[in-house]
Write a protein that holds these residues in place. Structure first.
Motif, PDB file in Angstrom:
ATOM      1  N   ALA A  24      -8.512 -27.376 -17.390  1.00  0.00           N
ATOM      2  CA  ALA A  24      -8.463 -28.578 -18.226  1.00  0.00           C
ATOM      3  C   ALA A  24      -7.726 -29.694 -17.496  1.00  0.00           C
ATOM      4  O   ALA A  24      -6.718 -29.442 -16.832  1.00  0.00           O
ATOM      5  N   SER A  25      -8.246 -30.909 -17.647  1.00  0.00           N
ATOM      6  CA  SER A  25      -7.613 -32.052 -16.978  1.00  0.00           C
ATOM      7  C   SER A  25      -6.342 -32.481 -17.680  1.00  0.00           C
ATOM      8  O   SER A  25      -5.471 -33.096 -17.080  1.00  0.00           O
ATOM      9  N   GLY A  26      -6.254 -32.167 -18.978  1.00  0.00           N
ATOM     10  CA  GLY A  26      -5.065 -32.510 -19.718  1.00  0.00           C
ATOM     11  C   GLY A  26      -4.357 -31.252 -20.181  1.00  0.00           C
ATOM     12  O   GLY A  26      -4.824 -30.133 -19.940  1.00  0.00           O
ATOM     13  N   SER A  27      -3.245 -31.418 -20.849  1.00  0.00           N
ATOM     14  CA  SER A  27      -2.484 -30.263 -21.316  1.00  0.00           C
ATOM     15  C   SER A  27      -3.210 -29.542 -22.440  1.00  0.00           C
ATOM     16  O   SER A  27      -3.744 -30.161 -23.345  1.00  0.00           O
ATOM     17  N   ILE A  28      -3.240 -28.225 -22.342  1.00  0.00           N
ATOM     18  CA  ILE A  28      -3.859 -27.414 -23.399  1.00  0.00           C
ATOM     19  C   ILE A  28      -2.789 -26.750 -24.252  1.00  0.00           C
ATOM     20  O   ILE A  28      -3.091 -25.937 -25.106  1.00  0.00           O
ATOM     21  N   PHE A  29      -1.553 -27.114 -24.002  1.00  0.00           N
ATOM     22  CA  PHE A  29      -0.454 -26.439 -24.693  1.00  0.00           C
ATOM     23  C   PHE A  29      -0.575 -26.587 -26.195  1.00  0.00           C
ATOM     24  O   PHE A  29      -0.285 -25.664 -26.944  1.00  0.00           O
ATOM     25  N   SER A  30      -1.030 -27.760 -26.653  1.00  0.00           N
ATOM     26  CA  SER A  30      -1.080 -28.006 -28.090  1.00  0.00           C
ATOM     27  C   SER A  30      -2.453 -27.718 -28.707  1.00  0.00           C
ATOM     28  O   SER A  30      -2.683 -28.009 -29.872  1.00  0.00           O
ATOM     29  N   ALA A  31      -3.353 -27.134 -27.935  1.00  0.00           N
ATOM     30  CA  ALA A  31      -4.701 -26.854 -28.455  1.00  0.00           C
ATOM     31  C   ALA A  31      -4.624 -25.858 -29.605  1.00  0.00           C
ATOM     32  O   ALA A  31      -3.855 -24.900 -29.572  1.00  0.00           O
ATOM     33  N   ASN A  32      -5.447 -26.080 -30.627  1.00  0.00           N
ATOM     34  CA  ASN A  32      -5.506 -25.168 -31.755  1.00  0.00           C
ATOM     35  C   ASN A  32      -6.236 -23.882 -31.397  1.00  0.00           C
ATOM     36  O   ASN A  32      -5.894 -22.800 -31.857  1.00  0.00           O
ATOM     37  N   ALA A  33      -7.265 -24.046 -30.590  1.00  0.00           N
ATOM     38  CA  ALA A  33      -8.072 -22.894 -30.217  1.00  0.00           C
ATOM     39  C   ALA A  33      -8.754 -23.158 -28.883  1.00  0.00           C
ATOM     40  O   ALA A  33      -9.122 -24.293 -28.591  1.00  0.00           O
ATOM     41  N   MET A  34      -8.892 -22.120 -28.116  1.00  0.00           N
ATOM     42  CA  MET A  34      -9.591 -22.189 -26.833  1.00  0.00           C
ATOM     43  C   MET A  34     -10.526 -21.009 -26.767  1.00  0.00           C
ATOM     44  O   MET A  34     -10.111 -19.879 -27.051  1.00  0.00           O
ATOM     45  N   GLY A  35     -11.762 -21.274 -26.422  1.00  0.00           N
ATOM     46  CA  GLY A  35     -12.721 -20.187 -26.464  1.00  0.00           C
ATOM     47  C   GLY A  35     -13.812 -20.276 -25.421  1.00  0.00           C
ATOM     48  O   GLY A  35     -13.950 -21.285 -24.722  1.00  0.00           O
ATOM     49  N   TRP A  36     -14.539 -19.198 -25.324  1.00  0.00           N
ATOM     50  CA  TRP A  36     -15.707 -19.114 -24.462  1.00  0.00           C
ATOM     51  C   TRP A  36     -16.928 -18.830 -25.337  1.00  0.00           C
ATOM     52  O   TRP A  36     -16.876 -17.958 -26.212  1.00  0.00           O
ATOM     53  N   TYR A  37     -17.973 -19.569 -25.075  1.00  0.00           N
ATOM     54  CA  TYR A  37     -19.244 -19.390 -25.749  1.00  0.00           C
ATOM     55  C   TYR A  37     -20.299 -19.119 -24.686  1.00  0.00           C
ATOM     56  O   TYR A  37     -20.103 -19.428 -23.518  1.00  0.00           O
ATOM     57  N   ARG A  38     -21.415 -18.573 -25.118  1.00  0.00           N
ATOM     58  CA  ARG A  38     -22.508 -18.393 -24.174  1.00  0.00           C
ATOM     59  C   ARG A  38     -23.832 -18.680 -24.860  1.00  0.00           C
ATOM     60  O   ARG A  38     -23.961 -18.552 -26.075  1.00  0.00           O
ATOM     61  N   GLN A  39     -24.789 -19.047 -24.039  1.00  0.00           N
ATOM     62  CA  GLN A  39     -26.128 -19.321 -24.548  1.00  0.00           C
ATOM     63  C   GLN A  39     -27.140 -18.679 -23.623  1.00  0.00           C
ATOM     64  O   GLN A  39     -27.229 -19.043 -22.441  1.00  0.00           O
ATOM     65  N   ALA A  40     -27.871 -17.725 -24.177  1.00  0.00           N
ATOM     66  CA  ALA A  40     -28.934 -17.066 -23.428  1.00  0.00           C
ATOM     67  C   ALA A  40     -30.235 -17.859 -23.607  1.00  0.00           C
ATOM     68  O   ALA A  40     -30.383 -18.592 -24.593  1.00  0.00           O
ATOM     69  N   GLY A  54      -1.130 -19.930 -30.946  1.00  0.00           N
ATOM     70  CA  GLY A  54      -0.261 -18.825 -30.566  1.00  0.00           C
ATOM     71  C   GLY A  54      -1.001 -17.979 -29.564  1.00  0.00           C
ATOM     72  O   GLY A  54      -1.432 -18.480 -28.535  1.00  0.00           O
ATOM     73  N   ASN A  55      -1.160 -16.742 -29.860  1.00  0.00           N
ATOM     74  CA  ASN A  55      -1.867 -15.871 -28.930  1.00  0.00           C
ATOM     75  C   ASN A  55      -2.787 -14.905 -29.657  1.00  0.00           C
ATOM     76  O   ASN A  55      -3.028 -13.795 -29.191  1.00  0.00           O
ATOM     77  N   LEU A  56      -3.323 -15.332 -30.791  1.00  0.00           N
ATOM     78  CA  LEU A  56      -4.230 -14.487 -31.553  1.00  0.00           C
ATOM     79  C   LEU A  56      -5.606 -14.537 -30.893  1.00  0.00           C
ATOM     80  O   LEU A  56      -6.176 -15.612 -30.703  1.00  0.00           O
ATOM     81  N   LYS A  57      -6.151 -13.380 -30.559  1.00  0.00           N
ATOM     82  CA  LYS A  57      -7.426 -13.318 -29.846  1.00  0.00           C
ATOM     83  C   LYS A  57      -8.494 -12.640 -30.705  1.00  0.00           C
ATOM     84  O   LYS A  57      -8.216 -11.670 -31.395  1.00  0.00           O
ATOM     85  N   ARG A  58      -9.675 -13.187 -30.616  1.00  0.00           N
ATOM     86  CA  ARG A  58     -10.824 -12.617 -31.316  1.00  0.00           C
ATOM     87  C   ARG A  58     -12.001 -12.529 -30.358  1.00  0.00           C
ATOM     88  O   ARG A  58     -12.193 -13.399 -29.511  1.00  0.00           O
ATOM     89  N   TYR A  59     -12.801 -11.465 -30.531  1.00  0.00           N
ATOM     90  CA  TYR A  59     -13.938 -11.236 -29.651  1.00  0.00           C
ATOM     91  C   TYR A  59     -15.200 -10.947 -30.450  1.00  0.00           C
ATOM     92  O   TYR A  59     -15.134 -10.372 -31.545  1.00  0.00           O
ATOM     93  N   ALA A  60     -16.331 -11.302 -29.877  1.00  0.00           N
ATOM     94  CA  ALA A  60     -17.599 -10.879 -30.451  1.00  0.00           C
ATOM     95  C   ALA A  60     -17.690  -9.360 -30.335  1.00  0.00           C
ATOM     96  O   ALA A  60     -17.188  -8.773 -29.359  1.00  0.00           O
ATOM     97  N   ASP A  61     -18.310  -8.724 -31.311  1.00  0.00           N
ATOM     98  CA  ASP A  61     -18.407  -7.264 -31.293  1.00  0.00           C
ATOM     99  C   ASP A  61     -19.075  -6.764 -30.015  1.00  0.00           C
ATOM    100  O   ASP A  61     -18.719  -5.705 -29.488  1.00  0.00           O
ATOM    101  N   SER A  62     -20.010  -7.535 -29.509  1.00  0.00           N
ATOM    102  CA  SER A  62     -20.787  -7.097 -28.350  1.00  0.00           C
ATOM    103  C   SER A  62     -19.962  -7.053 -27.056  1.00  0.00           C
ATOM    104  O   SER A  62     -20.393  -6.434 -26.083  1.00  0.00           O
ATOM    105  N   VAL A  63     -18.782  -7.696 -27.047  1.00  0.00           N
ATOM    106  CA  VAL A  63     -17.984  -7.727 -25.810  1.00  0.00           C
ATOM    107  C   VAL A  63     -16.625  -7.046 -25.968  1.00  0.00           C
ATOM    108  O   VAL A  63     -15.869  -6.953 -24.992  1.00  0.00           O
ATOM    109  N   LYS A  64     -16.308  -6.589 -27.160  1.00  0.00           N
ATOM    110  CA  LYS A  64     -15.015  -5.937 -27.380  1.00  0.00           C
ATOM    111  C   LYS A  64     -14.842  -4.748 -26.441  1.00  0.00           C
ATOM    112  O   LYS A  64     -15.752  -3.937 -26.274  1.00  0.00           O
ATOM    113  N   GLY A  65     -13.656  -4.687 -25.851  1.00  0.00           N
ATOM    114  CA  GLY A  65     -13.368  -3.597 -24.937  1.00  0.00           C
ATOM    115  C   GLY A  65     -13.827  -3.853 -23.514  1.00  0.00           C
ATOM    116  O   GLY A  65     -13.471  -3.103 -22.605  1.00  0.00           O
TER     117      GLY A  65
END
Length: 115
Positions: A24-40, A54-65
């Motif tokens: 990121a070009s700017g600070s992400i410290f105050s971001a509410n959420a940061m995520g990865w998406y994909r498009q097939a 904070g540090n709460l993480k969530r994953y799509a079921d297909s990528v968990k683990g």
């Protein structure tokens, strides 16, 4: 204004690993959420993984683990470690940062997993 640049995509065989980075070009410290998406091809963009305030993480079921999302505030970077990749993980991966009422997207990086 935040600009995001993804990197780390490429071609890998099934079972292999890749690590995506989103700088990121700017600070992400105050971001509410940061995520990865994909498009097939021919499919809608879907959420892969997200770090919420904070540090709460969530994953799509297909990528968990198999996938792990992490952030480095000092480097203003979000990562996605992808292990045990499958052909169905193929797609363009996009980084997203939500800060207040704003949502920022990167340009995407291609991930191709061959069988």
């Amino acid at each position: 204004q935040v600009q995001l640049v993804e990197s780390g995509g490429g071609l890998v065989q099934a079972g292999g690993s890749l690590r995506l980075s989103c700088a990121a070009s700017g600070s992400i410290f105050s971001a509410n959420a940061m995520g990865w998406y994909r498009q097939a091809p021919g499919k809608q963009r879907e959420l892969v993984a997200v770090i919420i305030s904070g540090n709460l993480k969530r994953y799509a079921d297909s990528v968990k683990g198999r996938f792990t999302i992490s952030r480095d505030n000092a480097k203003n970077t979000v990562y996605l470690q992808m292990n045990s990749l499958k052909p169905e993980d193929t797609g363009v991966y996009y980084c997203n940062v939500a800060a207040g009422s704003y949502s920022y997207w990167g340009q995407g990086t291609q991930v191709t997993v061959s069988s």
